[in-house]
Design a protein around this motif. Structure first.
Motif, PDB file in Angstrom:
ATOM      1  N   ASP A  18       0.852  -1.183   0.000  1.00 24.35           N
ATOM      2  CA  ASP A  18       0.000   0.000   0.000  1.00 24.35           C
ATOM      3  C   ASP A  18       0.895   1.242   0.000  1.00 24.35           C
ATOM      4  O   ASP A  18       1.640   1.477   0.945  1.00 24.35           O
ATOM      5  CB  ASP A  18      -0.904  -0.004   1.228  1.00 24.35           C
ATOM      6  CG  ASP A  18      -1.894   1.148   1.242  1.00 24.35           C
ATOM      7  OD1 ASP A  18      -1.910   1.953   0.289  1.00 24.35           O
ATOM      8  OD2 ASP A  18      -2.662   1.248   2.215  1.00 24.35           O
ATOM      9  N   GLY A  25      -5.050   0.966   2.614  1.00 26.38           N
ATOM     10  CA  GLY A  25      -5.394   0.017   1.572  1.00 26.38           C
ATOM     11  C   GLY A  25      -5.938   0.658   0.306  1.00 26.38           C
ATOM     12  O   GLY A  25      -6.486  -0.023  -0.546  1.00 26.38           O
ATOM     13  N   PHE A  28      -2.741   0.076  -3.393  1.00 31.80           N
ATOM     14  CA  PHE A  28      -1.850  -1.079  -3.483  1.00 31.80           C
ATOM     15  C   PHE A  28      -1.161  -1.091  -4.845  1.00 31.80           C
ATOM     16  O   PHE A  28      -1.809  -0.908  -5.874  1.00 31.80           O
ATOM     17  CB  PHE A  28      -2.624  -2.383  -3.288  1.00 31.80           C
ATOM     18  CG  PHE A  28      -2.851  -2.716  -1.843  1.00 31.80           C
ATOM     19  CD1 PHE A  28      -1.809  -3.169  -1.050  1.00 31.80           C
ATOM     20  CD2 PHE A  28      -4.106  -2.585  -1.290  1.00 31.80           C
ATOM     21  CE1 PHE A  28      -2.015  -3.479   0.284  1.00 31.80           C
ATOM     22  CE2 PHE A  28      -4.330  -2.901   0.041  1.00 31.80           C
ATOM     23  CZ  PHE A  28      -3.271  -3.345   0.827  1.00 31.80           C
ATOM     24  N   ARG A 104       1.517  -1.748   4.896  1.00 36.58           N
ATOM     25  CA  ARG A 104       0.353  -2.619   4.665  1.00 36.58           C
ATOM     26  C   ARG A 104       0.641  -3.391   3.389  1.00 36.58           C
ATOM     27  O   ARG A 104       1.018  -2.804   2.374  1.00 36.58           O
ATOM     28  CB  ARG A 104      -0.926  -1.795   4.530  1.00 36.58           C
ATOM     29  CG  ARG A 104      -2.163  -2.648   4.465  1.00 36.58           C
ATOM     30  CD  ARG A 104      -3.208  -2.137   5.430  1.00 36.58           C
ATOM     31  NE  ARG A 104      -4.321  -3.062   5.513  1.00 36.58           N
ATOM     32  CZ  ARG A 104      -4.512  -3.901   6.527  1.00 36.58           C
ATOM     33  NH1 ARG A 104      -3.675  -3.927   7.528  1.00 36.58           N
ATOM     34  NH2 ARG A 104      -5.547  -4.703   6.543  1.00 36.58           N
ATOM     35  N   ARG A 106      -0.473  -6.944   0.838  1.00 35.76           N
ATOM     36  CA  ARG A 106      -1.424  -8.013   0.524  1.00 35.76           C
ATOM     37  C   ARG A 106      -0.767  -8.892  -0.527  1.00 35.76           C
ATOM     38  O   ARG A 106       0.110  -8.460  -1.275  1.00 35.76           O
ATOM     39  CB  ARG A 106      -2.769  -7.469   0.040  1.00 35.76           C
ATOM     40  CG  ARG A 106      -2.751  -6.827  -1.325  1.00 35.76           C
ATOM     41  CD  ARG A 106      -4.126  -6.296  -1.688  1.00 35.76           C
ATOM     42  NE  ARG A 106      -4.129  -5.712  -3.023  1.00 35.76           N
ATOM     43  CZ  ARG A 106      -5.144  -5.072  -3.559  1.00 35.76           C
ATOM     44  NH1 ARG A 106      -6.283  -4.936  -2.879  1.00 35.76           N
ATOM     45  NH2 ARG A 106      -5.074  -4.579  -4.784  1.00 35.76           N
ATOM     46  N   TRP A 107      -1.171 -10.152  -0.525  1.00 34.71           N
ATOM     47  CA  TRP A 107      -0.700 -11.079  -1.550  1.00 34.71           C
ATOM     48  C   TRP A 107      -1.841 -11.988  -1.927  1.00 34.71           C
ATOM     49  O   TRP A 107      -2.732 -12.253  -1.140  1.00 34.71           O
ATOM     50  CB  TRP A 107       0.564 -11.831  -1.125  1.00 34.71           C
ATOM     51  CG  TRP A 107       0.432 -12.767   0.023  1.00 34.71           C
ATOM     52  CD1 TRP A 107       0.278 -14.127  -0.040  1.00 34.71           C
ATOM     53  CD2 TRP A 107       0.473 -12.457   1.420  1.00 34.71           C
ATOM     54  NE1 TRP A 107       0.217 -14.669   1.222  1.00 34.71           N
ATOM     55  CE2 TRP A 107       0.335 -13.664   2.136  1.00 34.71           C
ATOM     56  CE3 TRP A 107       0.599 -11.264   2.140  1.00 34.71           C
ATOM     57  CZ2 TRP A 107       0.330 -13.707   3.521  1.00 34.71           C
ATOM     58  CZ3 TRP A 107       0.593 -11.313   3.525  1.00 34.71           C
ATOM     59  CH2 TRP A 107       0.461 -12.537   4.194  1.00 34.71           C
ATOM     60  N   TYR A 117      -4.603 -12.552   1.008  1.00 30.73           N
ATOM     61  CA  TYR A 117      -4.395 -12.159   2.402  1.00 30.73           C
ATOM     62  C   TYR A 117      -3.933 -10.711   2.472  1.00 30.73           C
ATOM     63  O   TYR A 117      -3.312 -10.193   1.538  1.00 30.73           O
ATOM     64  CB  TYR A 117      -3.343 -13.057   3.048  1.00 30.73           C
ATOM     65  CG  TYR A 117      -3.657 -14.525   2.898  1.00 30.73           C
ATOM     66  CD1 TYR A 117      -4.497 -15.170   3.801  1.00 30.73           C
ATOM     67  CD2 TYR A 117      -3.137 -15.261   1.842  1.00 30.73           C
ATOM     68  CE1 TYR A 117      -4.802 -16.517   3.648  1.00 30.73           C
ATOM     69  CE2 TYR A 117      -3.432 -16.601   1.685  1.00 30.73           C
ATOM     70  CZ  TYR A 117      -4.263 -17.222   2.590  1.00 30.73           C
ATOM     71  OH  TYR A 117      -4.573 -18.543   2.429  1.00 30.73           O
ATOM     72  N   GLU A 118      -4.190 -10.077   3.624  1.00 33.14           N
ATOM     73  CA  GLU A 118      -3.790  -8.688   3.818  1.00 33.14           C
ATOM     74  C   GLU A 118      -3.479  -8.449   5.285  1.00 33.14           C
ATOM     75  O   GLU A 118      -4.145  -8.991   6.164  1.00 33.14           O
ATOM     76  CB  GLU A 118      -4.914  -7.755   3.357  1.00 33.14           C
ATOM     77  CG  GLU A 118      -4.588  -6.297   3.434  1.00 33.14           C
ATOM     78  CD  GLU A 118      -5.697  -5.427   2.855  1.00 33.14           C
ATOM     79  OE1 GLU A 118      -5.883  -4.305   3.380  1.00 33.14           O
ATOM     80  OE2 GLU A 118      -6.374  -5.850   1.888  1.00 33.14           O
ATOM     81  N   THR A 120      -0.781  -5.694   8.150  1.00 33.38           N
ATOM     82  CA  THR A 120       0.247  -4.687   8.390  1.00 33.38           C
ATOM     83  C   THR A 120       1.461  -5.377   8.982  1.00 33.38           C
ATOM     84  O   THR A 120       1.331  -6.255   9.838  1.00 33.38           O
ATOM     85  CB  THR A 120      -0.285  -3.602   9.342  1.00 33.38           C
ATOM     86  OG1 THR A 120      -1.423  -2.990   8.728  1.00 33.38           O
ATOM     87  CG2 THR A 120       0.758  -2.541   9.631  1.00 33.38           C
TER      88      THR A 120
END
Length: 157
Positions: A18, A25, A28, A104, A106-107, A117-118, A120
């Motif tokens: 992010d 969020g 990204f 932050r 996510r993948w 998934y997300e 910090t």
């Protein structure tokens, strides 16, 4: 529903950071040039055995920790004046303290399958060095700080 028969590949993961100042969020962007990607979400189990269990062990999940480890090739502009802005945000977080030391991330499965998934995380930035012919690579460890959320894959059809 058909029976799965195709083996998925490790390179299916897409990692994003992010880039928004608020870390909410809203922006990204791809963490580029990943060459190796691993993640874990290890539970903490405590022994909760009691006499009434007849000798069988009892266990209770009391916590969970998550981590992402990604190795990437460093990328620079054609005139060698700048690195990837996403890499630089992560590197800067490694040297910061407090809220600025977190990013932050996510993948998700880049093919749109449901895993995504997300969370910090705190950052560890570890240049890998190498011989004179080696690529400049960095291993980045994202150590979860708070919950790892299962999200709807933004790449899903």
């Amino acid at each position: 529903m058909s029976t799965p028969t195709a083996t998925v590949l490790a390179r299916r993961w897409r990692l994003e950071v992010d880039m928004s100042a608020a870390q909410d969020g809203s922006d990204f962007q791809l963490f580029p040039a990943v060459t190796d990607f691993n993640w874990t979400a290890e539970p903490n189990h405590e022994d909760s055995s009691v006499y009434e269990d007849g000798g069988w062990a009892g266990n209770t999940k009391t916590g969970q920790a998550w981590e992402v480890v990604a190795t990437c090739n460093r990328k620079a502009t054609a005139d060698s004046t700048a690195y990837s802005a996403v890499h630089e945000k992560v590197r800067a977080a490694f040297f910061a303290f407090g809220d600025d030391s977190q990013v932050r991330i996510r993948w998700m499965d880049r093919d749109g399958l449901p895993e995504a998934y997300e969370g910090t995380a705190l950052v560890t930035w570890a240049p890998q060095g190498g011989e004179r012919t080696a690529l400049d690579q960095v291993q980045v460890t994202f150590t979860g700080n708070g919950p790892l959320e299962q999200i709807t894959n933004p790449l899903a059809a």
